[in-house]
Structure formats: structure tokens, C-alpha cells
Write a protein that holds these residues in place. Structure first.
Motif, PDB file in Angstrom:
ATOM      1  N   ILE A   1     -81.150  79.409 -23.768  1.00 26.45           N
ATOM      2  CA  ILE A   1     -82.274  78.984 -24.472  1.00 26.45           C
ATOM      3  C   ILE A   1     -81.891  77.753 -25.214  1.00 26.45           C
ATOM      4  O   ILE A   1     -82.717  76.907 -25.367  1.00 26.45           O
ATOM      5  CB  ILE A   1     -83.063  80.030 -25.433  1.00 26.45           C
ATOM      6  CG1 ILE A   1     -83.214  81.283 -24.411  1.00 26.45           C
ATOM      7  CG2 ILE A   1     -83.898  79.640 -26.228  1.00 26.45           C
ATOM      8  CD1 ILE A   1     -83.879  82.626 -25.191  1.00 26.45           C
ATOM      9  N   ALA A   2     -80.850  77.734 -26.036  1.00 25.77           N
ATOM     10  CA  ALA A   2     -80.478  76.513 -26.757  1.00 25.77           C
ATOM     11  C   ALA A   2     -79.308  76.056 -26.754  1.00 25.77           C
ATOM     12  O   ALA A   2     -78.438  76.732 -26.148  1.00 25.77           O
ATOM     13  CB  ALA A   2     -80.783  76.854 -28.204  1.00 25.77           C
ATOM     14  N   THR A   3     -79.016  74.791 -26.753  1.00 24.21           N
ATOM     15  CA  THR A   3     -77.830  74.084 -26.525  1.00 24.21           C
ATOM     16  C   THR A   3     -77.014  74.366 -27.904  1.00 24.21           C
ATOM     17  O   THR A   3     -77.586  74.846 -28.893  1.00 24.21           O
ATOM     18  CB  THR A   3     -77.983  72.670 -26.354  1.00 24.21           C
ATOM     19  OG1 THR A   3     -78.561  72.055 -27.906  1.00 24.21           O
ATOM     20  CG2 THR A   3     -78.827  72.087 -25.535  1.00 24.21           C
ATOM     21  N   PRO A   4     -75.778  74.368 -28.081  1.00 20.43           N
ATOM     22  CA  PRO A   4     -75.086  74.764 -29.263  1.00 20.43           C
ATOM     23  C   PRO A   4     -75.618  73.961 -30.567  1.00 20.43           C
ATOM     24  O   PRO A   4     -75.600  74.557 -31.588  1.00 20.43           O
ATOM     25  CB  PRO A   4     -73.514  74.289 -28.937  1.00 20.43           C
ATOM     26  CG  PRO A   4     -73.362  74.257 -27.420  1.00 20.43           C
ATOM     27  CD  PRO A   4     -74.729  74.060 -27.062  1.00 20.43           C
ATOM     28  N   THR A   5     -76.098  72.747 -30.298  1.00 19.36           N
ATOM     29  CA  THR A   5     -76.546  72.146 -31.606  1.00 19.36           C
ATOM     30  C   THR A   5     -77.908  72.558 -31.947  1.00 19.36           C
ATOM     31  O   THR A   5     -78.209  72.608 -33.289  1.00 19.36           O
ATOM     32  CB  THR A   5     -76.459  70.528 -31.139  1.00 19.36           C
ATOM     33  OG1 THR A   5     -75.835  69.851 -30.262  1.00 19.36           O
ATOM     34  CG2 THR A   5     -76.389  69.623 -32.444  1.00 19.36           C
ATOM     35  N   GLU A   6     -78.643  72.591 -30.980  1.00 15.09           N
ATOM     36  CA  GLU A   6     -79.776  73.216 -31.213  1.00 15.09           C
ATOM     37  C   GLU A   6     -79.691  74.796 -31.982  1.00 15.09           C
ATOM     38  O   GLU A   6     -80.531  75.138 -32.738  1.00 15.09           O
ATOM     39  CB  GLU A   6     -80.775  73.596 -30.084  1.00 15.09           C
ATOM     40  CG  GLU A   6     -81.284  72.211 -29.531  1.00 15.09           C
ATOM     41  CD  GLU A   6     -81.737  72.265 -27.967  1.00 15.09           C
ATOM     42  OE1 GLU A   6     -82.251  71.476 -27.624  1.00 15.09           O
ATOM     43  OE2 GLU A   6     -81.759  73.434 -27.550  1.00 15.09           O
TER      44      GLU A   6
END
Lengths: 167, 437
Positions: free
Chosen positions: B244-249
Motif C-alpha cells: 500500500i505504501a512505499t518505505p518512505t510513505e
């Protein structure tokens, strides 16, 4: 001189607050991106760009404050083993060298920022802005740090003063 | 000038400057400016400036201050006290129970923050004095605090994993996920060691009657109290694993989770948020300014052909993969005892990259092993950062005691690494299940 030092410290404090604000900007940008992509099915073109741009001021606006505090990461255990009479001049020389390196770094990156400004160069991300808006924080951080290193040289001379030596 | 003269000259210059006490970022600046001048002359300064700019605007690195902010909010929100009380109840009453609580608490804190020094300092000020007051052995207590803290850079989220992934140019999400099983296995190994040591050496722990443990509330309630913290872990790793999210998100959603948790415990305030942002800017700037100054080094290695030539030398050596892997881990294991983790990573990663390709080592597997070695570096005498973090939190404990305390756990981690090297699936299984970037 005292006024200039206070002014420098004031600018550094404001810059540090800007660095903390940049962390907030990065955080909120990514929150918005996640919500926009997964709940509104409308990913932004600006969230990643803004976060990327905000990272640069976060690093380089905080840098002078770190230098002022003497918090930059240093491996000083070899220096600490030396007697004070050697440690002090070596430490002074190292500070001078670091100040000059920061100054040179500021000059190199400042020249590049100036070139970007003159040529109207923009960033390559989808949400493009003039590149110098972002890159200008690099020479600022290095220049202000260089000034702190020079200030440290003046405040702590290479040889112990007579009263310190007696003490 | 041949490639090996350039490479060894650059490394010698860097080590000399570091030994003199030059700040790490400045040492890298000197090395890279000198390298640019030698190779390109002043015409190369633009390259140098752009290398700093590119690193300072790499969005993946934004995860570094965000994970620090998340950990800071968690620590200030009273989460640790809740976790400690719950674990204290869940672990039950047996001799040496506080050692078990200490390691489990560290592992959980590792899943909620990413900095070993912070956890060592935190436990050194809170749990460590309480253990000593209850009659637990000082040296062994110090060892469990150090061991527990060393889990934090391995168990995601991990600042060190983000940095390794960025420098090595591998998937940040997979790198984070890869640390889950090794972190759990090492936690298990520490627990087994602690229980066995106390069994054979009962004097290490006080009798249960004087341990001071109280049966407060039900175990079910204690378990339920830990759920809010699990929510924060889900907001980071759950969102990454689910794609659902990238590591940064995910780092940003982790900050949101931490803020919600602080509100849940009634500790959310403008002061808490402001202090977390300032701490994130402080630590993030200190780490990333070194990266910005150093990244040019890998470009210089490529331009001079040093990376390619080094690869050819390695091919000519014709060493068995296992021996090569051993050497590639032994070198940083020794160097991390004396040098800064970030600095050494920035030097070794570009040197190692061609060798990894030649030997076809799995990227995630290799760099996770490397991450574990870097973690051990914080734990090994004489200059491990985590040792000093504990020493500053417990100034009355002699450094020699802390040194002696760390070694058994260092060797356990080394044994764990041998296990992960022999069974790569322990590292690669989870990352291979995900489509994380």
C-alpha cells in the motif's frame, strides 16, 4: 563583533527551525500522497517532489546549528589519548582545515547554484521549480558552518593561555 | 596513476583525516574534492556540487528523519512504560525473568524505532538500574541491554537499513522486510542463551521471592494493552508488506500512527510534536550530511575504473564463494570496531558492489548480512557506539564491565550470521513474497 556573532547565531536558530519545519513538510506531503492515491484514486505530481526538495533544507539548514553545538560526528579517540599540549594545537589545526574545507565546499556549491540561477535551470521532477531554490541551502549550510569553525578558532587559541596553564 | 594507487591513496587520506579528528563529512569532502581535482581539474566541481544536490534530494532518504521522529514520539508518549508493564506481566515468574523482559522489550522497541543507541540509552536509564536494584548481576544485565539494543537496526523500521539500501541501490522495502526473520531468530538465540546461563549459574539472578514481580491484572489484559503499539508497527511494515505504501510513505504513516498513539495515551501536545521534529532534523542532518559529502566517492571509483579493476583482481583470485563471503564480512567486522558505521559503509559498499555481481550473491541477502555486521560494530569494544550510550546512561558502571558484557552476545550474533549465510532463505523468504519497491 559581538553583534555580528549574535546575528549569526540568530540566523542559525531560525534556519534550524526551518529544518524542523521541513520535517513537517515531508511528513504531511507523504500523508497527502497516501490519502490521495488510495482513498481519492488521484495521486499527486507534487508530493514526492516537495518531500525531495524539503529534504535538502532539512539537512543544510540544521547543519550550522550542529556545528555550533560541536555535534558533528567525529572519531576523536586518538586525539583524546594525546597530552593536552599536543592535543590543543592539533585540534586547532584540524578546526582550521575543516573551516577551509567548508569554505571551499561553499564556494564550489555556491558557484553551481549561481550558474543554475543565471541559466534558469529547473529541477527534473514532474513538479519542476528553479533548481537554485533548492540548491541554495547547500552553500548556506557549508558557509555558515565554516564561520562557526573560524569562530571556534578565535575563541580557543592553539596554545593554552597562561592562566589556563597555571590552573 | 594506477587504480590501486588512487584507491589506496584515497582510503589512506580518509583514515588519516578521521584519525586526526576531522569531522566525517569534512574528511569525505577533502577526499572527494581532491579526487575531482586530480581526475578532472576545476571543471569537475560542477559534478561534485551536483552529487551533493542529488543525494540531498533523494526522496528515499526522507525516511531517515521520519523514522527518527516516529521513534521520538513513541518514546515520549509513554509507550515504553505500557509495554514494560505488559511484558512484565506476560513473562511470568521464574528466575532471571528480568533478562527475558529486557530482551523482549528491546525487540519490541526495535519494531517501533530504528536506533540502537536510543534504545540502549533508554533502557540504561530505566530498566538497567531497576534490574541492579533487584539484585540482578550488573555485567549480565548490561549484556542483555546491549544485546537487546543491537536488535533495533536489524528489526524494521531501521535507519541503518535505509542507508545501506540507498548506498547499495537495492529495494528499500525489501531490505527492511529482510530484517524481520533475522531479528526474531537473534531474539530467540539471546533468550535461549540467557535462560541457559541463569539455569547453570543461578547467582546471576535473585530468587523469585525477592524479584519484586507482582501479578497485576490478567495476562489477557496485559496482551491487549500492547495492541496499540502493534498498530504503529502495522502502519509502517504492514503497509509496506501489503504494497500500500512505499518505505518512505510508510515512514510518514508511522509518524501518524505514533501521533495517534500519543493521543491515545493522553500525551499528545504541541511540545511533543515540536521536539520530535527538532530531534528528527538534528539526527537526520548529522547522518545525511555525511552521505551527501561521501556519495561522490563511488562515482570516482567508477570513473577511474577502480571498481572494474578491483573486480578483475577478485576474479583472478578465484576464491570459493563461501571464503569470499567470509572475507567480505570479516573485514567490516574488524573495521567497525574502530570506525564509524556510516563512514565505513560509504567506503565499502561501492567497493563491494562489483564483487557481489561477480559472485552472483543475492543483493538483499548480502546487504542484510552486511547490515548485521554493521550492527555488531556498535556492540564491539573498544569503540562501539552502543557501549558508550549505555556507559553514559549508567556512568557508575566501569567501561571494562560493559566491554566484557558485550562479547558473549557479539559471538551469538556471529553464530546467527553463520546460520543466515548457510540458510539464505531466512533472509530472502519474506522479501521474495512481497512486491515492495
Amino acid at each position: 563583533m559581538k553583534y555580528l556573532r549574535a546575528l549569526h547565531d540568530r540566523i542559525t536558530a531560525i534556519g534550524f527551525a526551518g529544518a524542523a519545519l521541513s520535517v513537517g513538510v515531508i511528513t504531511v506531503s507523504f500523508w497527502y500522497e497516501v490519502v490521495a492515491r488510495y482513498f481519492l484514486a488521484a495521486p499527486t505530481v507534487w508530493a514526492y517532489a516537495v518531500a525531495s526538495y524539503a529534504l535538502c533544507p532539512m539537512i543544510f539548514l540544521a547543519m550550522p546549528e550542529m556545528t555550533r553545538r560541536g555535534a558533528q560526528i567525529v572519531i576523536d579517540y586518538l586525539l583524546d589519548t594525546l597530552p593536552l599540549k599536543y592535543r590543543r594545537p592539533i585540534g586547532w589545526t584540524v578546526t582550521l582545515a575543516t573551516a577551509l574545507v567548508c569554505l571551499m565546499g561553499a564556494w564550489i556549491t555556491g558557484a553551481e547554484t549561481w550558474r543554475q540561477y543565471l541559466q534558469g535551470i529547473e529541477t527534473v521532477l514532474a513538479f519542476a521549480v528553479p533548481k537554485w531554490w533548492v540548491s541554495i541551502f547547500v552553500p548556506y549550510g557549508l558557509l555558515s558552518s565554516a564561520i562557526y569553525f573560524f569562530r571556534r578558532l578565535i575563541e580557543a587559541p592553539p596554545v593554552a593561555r597562561t592562566d589556563e596553564a597555571v590552573a | 596513476m594506477t587504480w590501486w594507487m588512487l584507491l589506496s591513496g584515497a582510503l589512506a587520506l580518509l583514515l588519516f583525516l578521521m584519525a586526526l579528528g576531522v569531522p566525517l563529512f569534512a574528511a569525505f569532502l577533502v577526499m572527494n574534492v581532491t579526487g575531482v581535482l586530480v581526475l578532472f581539474g576545476p571543471a569537475g566541481f560542477g559534478l561534485f556540487a551536483n552529487s551533493i544536490y542529488t543525494t540531498a534530494t533523494t526522496s528515499v532518504l526522507a525516511a531517515v528523519p521520519l523514522f527518527i521522529a516516529m521513534g521520538e514520539i513513541m518514546f515520549r508518549s509513554g509507550t515504553m512504560e505500557v509495554l514494560f508493564d505488559s511484558l512484565d506481566r506476560l513473562v511470568g515468574r521464574f528466575r532471571g525473568r528480568q533478562y527475558v523482559v529486557c530482551i523482549l522489550l528491546s525487540a519490541i522497541l526495535g519494531a517501533l524505532s530504528g536506533a540502537a543507541m536510543a534504545v540502549a540509552g533508554l533502557l540504561g536509564r530505566s530498566l538497567f538500574p531497576a534490574m541492579r536494584a533487584r539484585g540482578y548481576d550488573t555485567q549480565f544485565s548490561a549484556g542483555t541491554v546491549l544485546a537487546g539494543a543491537s536488535l533495533d537496526p536489524i528489526i524494521p523500521p531501521s535507519v541503518l537499513a535505509i542507508l545501506v539500501a540507498t548506498i547499495a541501490d537495492v529495494s528499500t522495502g525489501k531490505m527492511l522486510i529482510a530484517g524481520i526473520i533475522p531479528g526474531l531468530v537473534l531474539t530467540g538465540m539471546f533468550l535461549v542463551y540467557v535462560v541457559i546461563r541463569v539455569y547453570f549459574e543461578p547467582s546471576l539472578a535473585p530468587d523469585i521471592a525477592v524479584d519484586g514481580a507482582q501479578e497485576k491484572g490478567s495476562r489477557f489484559a496485559a496482551g491487549m494493552k500492547m495492541l496499540p503499539s502493534a498498530f504503529v508497527f502495522f502502519m509502517v511494515m504492514g503497509l509496506i508488506i501489503l504494497g500500500i505504501a512505499t518505505p518512505t510513505e510508510a515512514a510518514a504513516t508511522g509518524v501518524l500512527g505514533a501521533l495517534l498513539l500519543a493521543a491515545f495515551y493522553g500525551r499528545l501536545s504541541v511540545k511533543l510534536v515540536t521536539e520530535a521534529m527538532f530531534t528528527a532534523a538534528t539526527v537526520g542532518s548529522l547522518l545525511l550530511v555525511i552521505m551527501c559529502s561521501a556519495v561522490m566517492f563511488s562515482q570516482i571509483l567508477t570513473v577511474t575504473g577502480a571498481a572494474r579493476e578491483l573486480g578483475q583482481v577478485v576474479v583472478a583470485l578465484n576464491l570459493a564463494p563461501a571464503l569470499m563471503l567470509f572475507m567480505m564480512m570479516a573485514v567490516p567486522f574488524i573495521l567497525f570496531m574502530f570506525l564509524d558505521q556510516i563512514a565505513l559503509m560509504l567506503v565499502l559498499v561501492p567497493i563491494y558492489q562489483p564483487i557481489i555481481r561477480i559472485y552472483s550473491f543475492d543483493d538483499i541477502w548480502f546487504w542484510t548480512l552486511f547490515l548485521i555486521v554493521a550492527t555488531v560494530g556498535g556492540l564491539t569494544p573498544p569503540f562501539g557506539y552502543v557501549l558508550f550510550a549505555l556507559k553514559s546512561a549508567a556512568p557508575d558502571v566501569p567501561l571494562q564491565v560493559i566491554y566484557r558484557a558485550s562479547w558473549p552476545f557479539v559471538w551469538i550474533i556471529v553464530a546467527g550470521m553463520a546460520l543466515f549465510a548457510i540458510f539464505p532463505g531466512l533472509i530472502t523468504f519474506l522479501p521474495n513474497l512481497t512486491s515492495s519497491r
